[in-house]
Design a protein around this motif. Structure first.
Motif, short mmCIF file in Angstrom:
data_model
loop_
_atom_site.label_atom_id
_atom_site.label_comp_id
_atom_site.label_asym_id
_atom_site.label_seq_id
_atom_site.Cartn_x
_atom_site.Cartn_y
_atom_site.Cartn_z
N LYS A 1 -9.27 12.09 8.10
CA LYS A 1 -8.32 11.90 9.20
C LYS A 1 -7.18 12.92 9.17
O LYS A 1 -6.23 12.79 9.94
CB LYS A 1 -7.72 10.49 9.13
N GLY A 2 -7.27 13.92 8.28
CA GLY A 2 -6.24 14.95 8.26
C GLY A 2 -5.18 14.70 7.20
O GLY A 2 -5.44 14.04 6.19
N TYR A 3 -3.99 15.24 7.47
CA TYR A 3 -2.89 15.22 6.51
C TYR A 3 -1.88 14.17 6.95
O TYR A 3 -1.34 14.25 8.04
CB TYR A 3 -2.27 16.62 6.48
N ASP A 4 -1.66 13.20 6.09
CA ASP A 4 -0.69 12.16 6.41
C ASP A 4 -0.17 11.57 5.10
O ASP A 4 -0.14 12.28 4.08
CB ASP A 4 -1.32 11.08 7.31
N GLY A 5 0.20 10.32 5.10
CA GLY A 5 0.70 9.71 3.87
C GLY A 5 1.09 8.27 4.10
O GLY A 5 1.09 7.80 5.24
N PHE A 6 1.40 7.60 2.99
CA PHE A 6 1.81 6.21 3.11
C PHE A 6 3.01 5.95 2.19
O PHE A 6 3.24 6.71 1.23
CB PHE A 6 0.65 5.26 2.77
N ALA A 7 3.74 4.92 2.52
CA ALA A 7 4.84 4.47 1.66
C ALA A 7 4.42 3.16 1.00
O ALA A 7 3.67 2.38 1.59
CB ALA A 7 6.10 4.25 2.48
N MET A 8 4.87 2.98 -0.22
CA MET A 8 4.63 1.71 -0.91
C MET A 8 5.98 1.19 -1.39
O MET A 8 6.77 1.94 -1.97
CB MET A 8 3.70 1.94 -2.11
N ALA A 9 6.23 -0.07 -1.10
CA ALA A 9 7.50 -0.68 -1.51
C ALA A 9 7.25 -1.96 -2.27
O ALA A 9 6.37 -2.74 -1.91
CB ALA A 9 8.35 -0.96 -0.28
N LEU A 10 8.02 -2.14 -3.34
CA LEU A 10 8.00 -3.40 -4.10
C LEU A 10 9.29 -4.15 -3.77
O LEU A 10 10.39 -3.58 -3.90
CB LEU A 10 7.93 -3.07 -5.60
N VAL A 11 9.16 -5.38 -3.34
CA VAL A 11 10.34 -6.17 -2.97
C VAL A 11 11.02 -6.67 -4.25
O VAL A 11 10.38 -7.28 -5.11
CB VAL A 11 9.95 -7.35 -2.05
N LEU A 12 12.33 -6.37 -4.37
CA LEU A 12 13.07 -6.68 -5.59
C LEU A 12 13.68 -8.09 -5.56
O LEU A 12 13.89 -8.64 -4.49
CB LEU A 12 14.17 -5.63 -5.80
#
Ligand code: SAH
Ligand code: DHB
Ligand code: MG
Length: 221
Positions: free
Chosen positions: A210-221
């Protein structure tokens, strides 16, 4: 480095890590047959979501943006046998296709697809006093990403994981003067994330078929 190579390597990775799978293949084929945009997560990305949710022991998963339910199948399989996925989708035709795919995958009992603008269905979940979700995957429009993330945190507990798709946009995310509403939406989300004390977060750049992209990952504190 080229799209052609990324696609070939993606195919190679899929061959190594993902067995032929009738339900997933049927979901992909249904999206093509219905002329849906080719924006489902890739197989390897779907499996990454599955593995993170499974390793995390997630039992209750929230997804924002269902499309044909390709990612939903991966998520629902991570919560078997006693978990639950709620997936939010604004387009009724997409939701119907996804429901058919859940039925074919034998997952209808564990997946609820709710039709409506996520800006309306997310507050409903709060009103209903839904128990906190362990894992949230945000993959709808980017204009309201910051709001979706806020609702996701509200609907979570300490230790919940939130993954946000498409936060790099072929690198356009660093363009401060972009007029693209998707880029502006992602940038607004990222600027808030930078000062968000409710979560610990990272972002990964990805290349794939699907090309060049990215994702964010967050942990809820
Ligand atoms: N997660 C899916 C792909 C989702 S594509 C997969 O990987 O298989 C994005 C979906 O979000 C589309 O089906 C689109 O109709 C839906 N969407 C767009 N805006 C939305 C909104 N405001 N509320 C809910 N869903 C929305
Ligand atoms: C687009 C949307 C997605 O969710 C994705 O993974 C890739 C592209 C898009 O709207 O262009
Ligand atoms: Mg996406």
């Amino acid at each position: 480095m080229s799209q052609d190579l990324w696609t070939k390597v993606d195919t190679y990775i899929n061959q190594i890590t993902i067995k032929p799978d009738a339900a997933l293949d049927a979901a992909s084929a249904s999206a093509v047959a219905a002329n849906l945009p080719p924006i489902s997560v890739t197989p390897a990305y779907g499996k990454l979501l599955h593995l993170i949710a499974r390793a995390h022991g997630s039992k209750r998963i929230l997804e924002i943006g269902t499309l044909a339910g390709y990612s939903t199948i991966w998520l629902a399989r991570a919560v078997l046998p006693d978990g639950h996925v709620i997936s939010l989708e604004s387009n009724a035709a997409h939701a119907q296709i996804a429901r058919d795919n859940m039925l074919r995958a034998g997952l209808s009992g564990r997946v609820q697809i709710r039709v409506g603008d996520a800006l309306e269905t997310l507050p409903q979940l709060v009103t209903e006093k839904q128990r906190p979700f362990d894992f949230v995957f945000i993959d709808a429009d980017r204009t309201n990403l910051a709001e979706y993330f806020d609702w996701a945190v509200k609907l979570s507990r300490q230790g919940s994981v939130i993954i946000v798709d498409n936060v790099v946009r072929k690198g356009a995310v660093i363009d401060e003067s972009s007029d693209d509403i998707n880029v502006k939406g992602v940038r607004r989300f990222n600027e808030r994330l930078a000062v968000d004390t409710r979560v610990a977060a990272t972002m990964m750049q990805t290349v794939s078929s699907k090309g060049y992209d990215g994702f964010a990952m967050a942990l809820v504190l």
